[in-house]
Scaffold this motif. Sequence first.
Motif, mmCIF file in Angstrom:
data_model
loop_
_atom_site.group_PDB
_atom_site.id
_atom_site.type_symbol
_atom_site.label_atom_id
_atom_site.label_comp_id
_atom_site.label_asym_id
_atom_site.label_seq_id
_atom_site.Cartn_x
_atom_site.Cartn_y
_atom_site.Cartn_z
ATOM 1 N N GLY A 10 67.220 5.029 66.966
ATOM 2 C CA GLY A 10 67.376 5.083 65.515
ATOM 3 C C GLY A 10 66.215 5.790 64.840
ATOM 4 O O GLY A 10 66.408 6.640 63.967
ATOM 5 N N ILE A 11 65.009 5.450 65.244
ATOM 6 C CA ILE A 11 63.822 6.088 64.662
ATOM 7 C C ILE A 11 63.799 7.571 64.992
ATOM 8 O O ILE A 11 63.488 8.406 64.135
ATOM 9 C CB ILE A 11 62.545 5.385 65.152
ATOM 10 C CG1 ILE A 11 62.477 3.984 64.543
ATOM 11 C CG2 ILE A 11 61.302 6.185 64.809
ATOM 12 C CD1 ILE A 11 61.367 3.121 65.095
ATOM 13 N N THR A 12 64.148 7.910 66.228
ATOM 14 C CA THR A 12 64.175 9.319 66.629
ATOM 15 C C THR A 12 65.201 10.101 65.824
ATOM 16 O O THR A 12 64.915 11.206 65.345
ATOM 17 C CB THR A 12 64.489 9.441 68.132
ATOM 18 O OG1 THR A 12 63.495 8.720 68.859
ATOM 19 C CG2 THR A 12 64.488 10.883 68.578
ATOM 20 N N SER A 13 66.388 9.545 65.639
ATOM 21 C CA SER A 13 67.421 10.275 64.889
ATOM 22 C C SER A 13 67.035 10.425 63.426
ATOM 23 O O SER A 13 67.279 11.472 62.823
ATOM 24 C CB SER A 13 68.783 9.590 65.035
ATOM 25 O OG SER A 13 68.801 8.368 64.340
ATOM 26 N N LEU A 16 64.425 13.255 63.266
ATOM 27 C CA LEU A 16 65.034 14.574 63.436
ATOM 28 C C LEU A 16 65.842 14.975 62.209
ATOM 29 O O LEU A 16 65.830 16.142 61.805
ATOM 30 C CB LEU A 16 65.920 14.592 64.684
ATOM 31 C CG LEU A 16 65.176 14.510 66.015
ATOM 32 C CD1 LEU A 16 66.168 14.389 67.163
ATOM 33 C CD2 LEU A 16 64.267 15.701 66.203
ATOM 34 N N THR A 17 66.518 14.035 61.597
ATOM 35 C CA THR A 17 67.293 14.322 60.394
ATOM 36 C C THR A 17 66.379 14.748 59.252
ATOM 37 O O THR A 17 66.659 15.715 58.544
ATOM 38 C CB THR A 17 68.116 13.090 59.976
ATOM 39 O OG1 THR A 17 68.988 12.737 61.050
ATOM 40 C CG2 THR A 17 68.934 13.353 58.740
ATOM 41 N N ALA A 18 65.267 14.050 59.088
ATOM 42 C CA ALA A 18 64.315 14.401 58.028
ATOM 43 C C ALA A 18 63.726 15.786 58.275
ATOM 44 O O ALA A 18 63.564 16.579 57.342
ATOM 45 C CB ALA A 18 63.213 13.358 57.946
ATOM 46 N N ALA A 19 63.420 16.093 59.518
ATOM 47 C CA ALA A 19 62.861 17.406 59.845
ATOM 48 C C ALA A 19 63.880 18.507 59.579
ATOM 49 O O ALA A 19 63.539 19.579 59.082
ATOM 50 C CB ALA A 19 62.417 17.441 61.303
ATOM 51 N N ALA A 20 65.138 18.268 59.890
ATOM 52 C CA ALA A 20 66.182 19.265 59.656
ATOM 53 C C ALA A 20 66.362 19.516 58.166
ATOM 54 O O ALA A 20 66.532 20.653 57.747
ATOM 55 C CB ALA A 20 67.492 18.808 60.289
#
Length: 42
Positions: A10-13, A16-20
């Motif tokens: 969950g933290i990883t996704s 990655l979403t914030a970075a995208a």
Amino acid sequence: MTKKILLALGITSMTLTAAACNTVRGAGSDLQSAANTVDDAT
């Protein structure tokens, strides 16, 4: 053990979403800047 794996995923996704989002926003700003430059040149 399963909760730790799900929490890590969950933290990883979310990261990655914030970075995208930041990448897409930056690309949009670059395109807008280029369009403004072309408009000013004509």
